[in-house]
Design a protein around this motif. Structure first.
Motif, PDB file in Angstrom:
ATOM      1  N   ILE A  95       0.623  -1.221   0.038  1.00 14.13           N
ATOM      2  CA  ILE A  95      -0.115   0.026  -0.015  1.00 14.13           C
ATOM      3  C   ILE A  95       0.907   1.445  -0.087  1.00 14.13           C
ATOM      4  O   ILE A  95       0.539   2.369  -0.655  1.00 14.13           O
ATOM      5  CB  ILE A  95      -0.835  -0.037   1.380  1.00 14.13           C
ATOM      6  N   ARG A  96       1.911   1.235   0.706  1.00 16.94           N
ATOM      7  CA  ARG A  96       2.835   2.419   0.805  1.00 16.94           C
ATOM      8  C   ARG A  96       3.482   2.690  -0.550  1.00 16.94           C
ATOM      9  O   ARG A  96       3.600   3.906  -1.079  1.00 16.94           O
ATOM     10  CB  ARG A  96       3.923   2.285   1.742  1.00 16.94           C
ATOM     11  N   HIS A  97       3.816   1.532  -1.361  1.00 20.11           N
ATOM     12  CA  HIS A  97       4.303   1.682  -2.747  1.00 20.11           C
ATOM     13  C   HIS A  97       3.335   2.217  -3.592  1.00 20.11           C
ATOM     14  O   HIS A  97       3.547   3.175  -4.354  1.00 20.11           O
ATOM     15  CB  HIS A  97       4.997   0.353  -3.077  1.00 20.11           C
ATOM     16  N   GLN A  98       2.060   1.490  -3.602  1.00 22.77           N
ATOM     17  CA  GLN A  98       1.021   2.095  -4.489  1.00 22.77           C
ATOM     18  C   GLN A  98       0.622   3.421  -4.302  1.00 22.77           C
ATOM     19  O   GLN A  98       0.155   4.184  -5.239  1.00 22.77           O
ATOM     20  CB  GLN A  98      -0.243   1.181  -4.348  1.00 22.77           C
ATOM     21  N   SER A  99       0.921   4.062  -3.053  1.00 20.55           N
ATOM     22  CA  SER A  99       0.230   5.433  -2.837  1.00 20.55           C
ATOM     23  C   SER A  99       1.247   6.175  -2.901  1.00 20.55           C
ATOM     24  O   SER A  99       1.338   7.438  -2.378  1.00 20.55           O
ATOM     25  CB  SER A  99      -0.362   5.254  -1.213  1.00 20.55           C
ATOM     26  N   GLN A 100       2.407   6.127  -3.239  1.00 20.04           N
ATOM     27  CA  GLN A 100       3.617   7.043  -3.576  1.00 20.04           C
ATOM     28  C   GLN A 100       2.992   8.001  -4.691  1.00 20.04           C
ATOM     29  O   GLN A 100       2.298   7.656  -5.685  1.00 20.04           O
ATOM     30  CB  GLN A 100       4.730   6.498  -4.087  1.00 20.04           C
ATOM     31  N   PHE A 101       3.468   9.391  -4.537  1.00 24.45           N
ATOM     32  CA  PHE A 101       2.787  10.355  -5.402  1.00 24.45           C
ATOM     33  C   PHE A 101       2.885  10.106  -6.875  1.00 24.45           C
ATOM     34  O   PHE A 101       1.979  10.081  -7.707  1.00 24.45           O
ATOM     35  CB  PHE A 101       3.502  11.610  -4.980  1.00 24.45           C
ATOM     36  N   ASP A 102       4.097   9.649  -7.267  1.00 22.69           N
ATOM     37  CA  ASP A 102       4.441   9.269  -8.639  1.00 22.69           C
ATOM     38  C   ASP A 102       3.511   8.185  -9.349  1.00 22.69           C
ATOM     39  O   ASP A 102       3.112   8.299 -10.495  1.00 22.69           O
ATOM     40  CB  ASP A 102       5.870   9.090  -8.975  1.00 22.69           C
ATOM     41  N   ASN A 103       3.284   7.424  -8.229  1.00 19.64           N
ATOM     42  CA  ASN A 103       2.413   6.191  -9.008  1.00 19.64           C
ATOM     43  C   ASN A 103       1.070   6.639  -8.820  1.00 19.64           C
ATOM     44  O   ASN A 103       0.305   6.520 -10.098  1.00 19.64           O
ATOM     45  CB  ASN A 103       2.566   5.105  -7.888  1.00 19.64           C
ATOM     46  N   MET A 104       0.463   7.350  -8.065  1.00 18.51           N
ATOM     47  CA  MET A 104      -0.846   7.934  -8.182  1.00 18.51           C
ATOM     48  C   MET A 104      -1.270   8.919  -9.277  1.00 18.51           C
ATOM     49  O   MET A 104      -2.094   8.907  -9.793  1.00 18.51           O
ATOM     50  CB  MET A 104      -1.447   8.662  -6.831  1.00 18.51           C
ATOM     51  N   LYS A 105      -0.244   9.773  -9.449  1.00 17.55           N
ATOM     52  CA  LYS A 105      -0.262  10.874 -10.458  1.00 17.55           C
ATOM     53  C   LYS A 105      -0.341  10.150 -11.878  1.00 17.55           C
ATOM     54  O   LYS A 105      -1.146  10.782 -12.749  1.00 17.55           O
ATOM     55  CB  LYS A 105       1.265  11.772 -10.599  1.00 17.55           C
ATOM     56  N   LYS A 106       0.192   9.187 -12.029  1.00 16.02           N
ATOM     57  CA  LYS A 106       0.091   8.369 -13.380  1.00 16.02           C
ATOM     58  C   LYS A 106      -1.235   7.391 -13.595  1.00 16.02           C
ATOM     59  O   LYS A 106      -1.364   6.959 -14.464  1.00 16.02           O
ATOM     60  CB  LYS A 106       1.404   7.372 -13.471  1.00 16.02           C
ATOM     61  N   ASP A 107      -1.786   7.410 -12.462  1.00 15.67           N
ATOM     62  CA  ASP A 107      -2.981   6.477 -12.348  1.00 15.67           C
ATOM     63  C   ASP A 107      -4.292   7.335 -12.656  1.00 15.67           C
ATOM     64  O   ASP A 107      -4.835   7.885 -11.739  1.00 15.67           O
ATOM     65  CB  ASP A 107      -3.051   5.908 -10.833  1.00 15.67           C
ATOM     66  N   ASP A 108      -4.818   6.873 -13.785  1.00 14.43           N
ATOM     67  CA  ASP A 108      -6.022   7.577 -14.162  1.00 14.43           C
ATOM     68  C   ASP A 108      -7.421   7.228 -13.158  1.00 14.43           C
ATOM     69  O   ASP A 108      -8.118   8.119 -13.161  1.00 14.43           O
ATOM     70  CB  ASP A 108      -6.737   7.085 -15.811  1.00 14.43           C
TER      71      ASP A 108
END
Length: 299
Positions: free
Chosen positions: A229-242
């Motif tokens: 969850i910590r990895h998935q919720s990193q800013f750069d990952n979320m920013k790319k997630d539509d």
């Protein structure tokens, strides 16, 4: 990304609503909002706008549903998974109370930007848990400025200098930052069901803050699950997630600015002049002198 500009609604005007600056998009069906029926297991995510709402919503959604509904994160936008309670009349956007009423998840995750005195009373009557996220005023002001530039359901921001003055004066949608963060802080002192979280702490050590959330919510996620969850919720990952970055919302113009811009602590230094900073600090000291609440503007 954004819809054709000719189809966009005109920018709304601020007006005083029960002592708080608001726009009609969040007050049009006020009785419907105030009469909303919370359930005991509802979790309310409360923030001043642009303080980390989507980030914490995303983390909570993962904590509760990533194991049982793994497709949820890739098929449904975050604003449908975690409805925005007081959104009532934004074009092509469902009413927040209707979305919340139709959620089949348990618990229901619901977000609000309302100051504490405006929250529907059923949340208090049902003793719901609340996760409040607060962000330091300087970074919050900068983020709000760029948000208002790209979001047509917000008033025109004007230039940065006039916007900053309005921010200090509390003439913002959802009112004064100062009143908002201190109002919720005071409520927390007498209500153990409120977890008060700082954006700066989240940036500094997301894993630590996820652990605190689990403790508050009584969740027993494994170390592996929490790390995922910590990895998935990193800013750069979320920013790319539509499904997380609001790119599907028509009233936002990503050509002007992305909804998720930087997610950093200290970006205010790239916006405030020396004079603005001195003026802001003086004003801040006056407005925050009667509270124990303290923020960091760097991490």
């Amino acid at each position: 990304m954004a819809a054709d500009k000719t189809m966009m609604p005109p920018r709304p005007n601020l007006f005083d609503f029960h002592g708080v600056s608001m726009v009609h998009y969040f007050t049009d069906n006020w009785e419907k909002i105030q009469n909303f029926q919370a359930r005991p297991d509802d979790i309310l995510i409360a923030t001043y706008p642009k303080a980390g709402t989507t980030w914490v919503s995303y983390i909570l959604d993962l904590l509760y549903f990533s194991q049982t509904q793994p497709d949820r994160q890739t098929s449904t936008p975050i604003h449908d998974r975690v409805p925005f309670l007081e959104i009532t009349s934004v074009p092509n956007h469902p009413c927040g109370t209707d979305l919340a009423d139709n959620l089949v998840t348990s618990p229901r995750l619901i977000k609000t930007h309302l100051p504490v005195q405006m929250v529907p009373k059923s949340f208090w009557e049902q003793k719901c848990r609340v996760v409040y996220v607060a962000r330091n005023a300087k970074d919050n002001a900068v983020s709000y400025y760029h948000f208002d530039r790209m979001n047509v359901v917000q008033p025109e921001p004007g230039d940065w200098n006039s916007f900053l003055q309005r921010f200090m004066d509390g003439k913002m949608v959802f009112g004064s930052w100062f009143d908002h963060v201190t109002g919720w802080w005071e409520k927390k002192q007498s209500n153990p069901k409120i977890h008060y979280l700082f954006f700066e702490d989240m940036v500094e050590d997301t894993g630590r803050e996820i652990n605190k959330l689990c403790s508050f919510l009584g969740l027993t996620s494994t170390t592996k699950e929490k790390e995922q969850i910590r990895h998935q919720s990193q800013f750069d990952n979320m920013k790319k997630d539509d499904m997380a970055n609001y790119s599907t919302v028509e009233v936002m113009d990503f050509k002007i600015s992305p909804f998720m811009r930087k997610g950093k602590v200290g970006d205010w230094k790239n916006h405030f002049t020396v004079a603005q900073n001195e003026q802001f600090d003086e004003d801040y000291k006056k407005k925050m002198k009667n509270t124990m609440l303290q923020f960091r503007t760097v991490v």
